[in-house]
Design a protein around this motif. Structure first.
Motif, PDB file in Angstrom:
ATOM      1  N   HIS A 108       2.052   0.934  -7.207  1.00  0.00           N
ATOM      2  CA  HIS A 108       2.467  -0.468  -7.336  1.00  0.00           C
ATOM      3  C   HIS A 108       3.648  -0.781  -6.422  1.00  0.00           C
ATOM      4  O   HIS A 108       3.925  -1.953  -6.154  1.00  0.00           O
ATOM      5  CB  HIS A 108       2.827  -0.771  -8.789  1.00  0.00           C
ATOM      6  N   THR A 109       4.359   0.259  -5.960  1.00  0.00           N
ATOM      7  CA  THR A 109       5.508   0.062  -5.071  1.00  0.00           C
ATOM      8  C   THR A 109       5.446   1.096  -3.947  1.00  0.00           C
ATOM      9  O   THR A 109       4.663   2.057  -3.992  1.00  0.00           O
ATOM     10  CB  THR A 109       6.848   0.235  -5.825  1.00  0.00           C
ATOM     11  N   TRP A 110       6.298   0.898  -2.951  1.00  0.00           N
ATOM     12  CA  TRP A 110       6.397   1.846  -1.836  1.00  0.00           C
ATOM     13  C   TRP A 110       6.800   3.230  -2.338  1.00  0.00           C
ATOM     14  O   TRP A 110       6.237   4.242  -1.939  1.00  0.00           O
ATOM     15  CB  TRP A 110       7.416   1.320  -0.823  1.00  0.00           C
ATOM     16  N   ASN A 111       7.761   3.264  -3.259  1.00  0.00           N
ATOM     17  CA  ASN A 111       8.209   4.551  -3.799  1.00  0.00           C
ATOM     18  C   ASN A 111       7.099   5.246  -4.588  1.00  0.00           C
ATOM     19  O   ASN A 111       7.015   6.479  -4.599  1.00  0.00           O
ATOM     20  CB  ASN A 111       9.440   4.361  -4.685  1.00  0.00           C
ATOM     21  N   ASP A 112       6.250   4.456  -5.226  1.00  0.00           N
ATOM     22  CA  ASP A 112       5.099   5.041  -5.928  1.00  0.00           C
ATOM     23  C   ASP A 112       4.192   5.771  -4.943  1.00  0.00           C
ATOM     24  O   ASP A 112       3.682   6.864  -5.223  1.00  0.00           O
ATOM     25  CB  ASP A 112       4.293   3.949  -6.647  1.00  0.00           C
ATOM     26  N   ALA A 113       3.960   5.159  -3.784  1.00  0.00           N
ATOM     27  CA  ALA A 113       3.082   5.760  -2.773  1.00  0.00           C
ATOM     28  C   ALA A 113       3.645   7.089  -2.280  1.00  0.00           C
ATOM     29  O   ALA A 113       2.923   8.082  -2.144  1.00  0.00           O
ATOM     30  CB  ALA A 113       2.901   4.789  -1.603  1.00  0.00           C
TER      31      ALA A 113
END
Length: 256
Positions: A108-113
């Motif tokens: 859901h976010t860049w950090n999740d990726a």
């Protein structure tokens, strides 16, 4: 003829203050415009021109290098988190591309990726496994000390944060060093990896110089051994300094 302008001290100070306020206002407007431009650029950046890519190799060093590179690229190109998340698929190929198609809804976010990449392709190793790999190999005679220390420290970096201080890490690594280093560097003589590397490089330089001198001396000895006198056919000297020739010439002169 124009009349000179006469100003009181109060008028002069008021004029100077007005100029100062005007200059400060102009500088503030310029900074605000620059910041607004940077914010605008940040929303337009993308990974379309990024040359870093990832194919799904399950290798800690490869994964961490890829993540570091794309984070730096994202920052330098002013890519927003939203655009980075949308465009990260451009950086995948092969197995990684197939994998991303299946998990992208979980990010859901860049950090999740970033977390998903690490979790799947470079999961955290248990501490016992890190220690096993660390102590598995000692330094070979032809391993440069820089390369050896870098690899060992990379393994220690995979341990939980603050597991060991630098002194303890030096204790762990010292016994794995090749004997040619431990003969000249006592454990008590170094307090940091920087000191260890500096002294290790000196030893390597001296050893290389000794090897070069030994090779030169060996070649010189070999050259002398292959020298053959054309008068007596013995090796080790030339025609000009042949003692047998000199003796024969002296005997010939005595007979005359």
């Amino acid at each position: 003829m124009a009349q000179p302008i006469v100003m009181t001290n109060e008028q002069l100070h008021a004029l100077i203050e007005a100029v100062r306020v005007s200059a400060a206002s102009a500088a503030g407007n310029a900074a605000a415009a620059g910041e607004a431009g940077a914010q605008g650029a940040k929303g337009k950046g993308s990974f379309s021109a990024c040359t870093h890519s990832f194919g799904g190799t399950r290798d800690h060093d490869v994964v961490e290098e890829f993540i570091t590179n794309i984070k730096i690229y994202k920052e330098l190109e002013y890519i927003s988190d939203e655009n980075a998340l949308k465009g990260i698929s451009l950086l995948f190929y092969g197995l990684a591309s197939t994998w991303w198609q299946g998990v992208r809804k979980e990010a859901h976010t860049w950090n999740d990726a970033i977390a998903l990449i690490r979790e799947h392709f470079s999961p955290t190793k248990p501490a016992y496994q890190v220690y096993m790999e660390f102590f598995q190999n000692k330094q070979e005679d032809n391993d440069p000390i820089d390369t050896f220390v870098v690899h060992k420290r990379a393994l220690l970096a995979q341990l939980p944060s603050d597991r060991h201080d630098e002194e303890t890490e030096l204790d762990l690594l010292y016994g794995l060093l090749n004997i040619k280093y431990r003969k000249h560097i006592s454990r008590q003589a170094v307090q940091s990896f920087k000191e260890l590397l500096e002294q290790g490089r000196i030893i390597e330089h001296n050893n290389q110089e000794n090897e070069e001198q030994a090779a030169t001396a060996k070649n010189a000895r070999g050259s002398r051994r292959t020298t053959r006198c054309t008068y007596c056919s013995f090796r080790g000297h030339t025609f000009d300094n042949c003692r047998k020739r000199q003796k024969d010439r002296q005997e010939d002169n005595n007979e005359e």
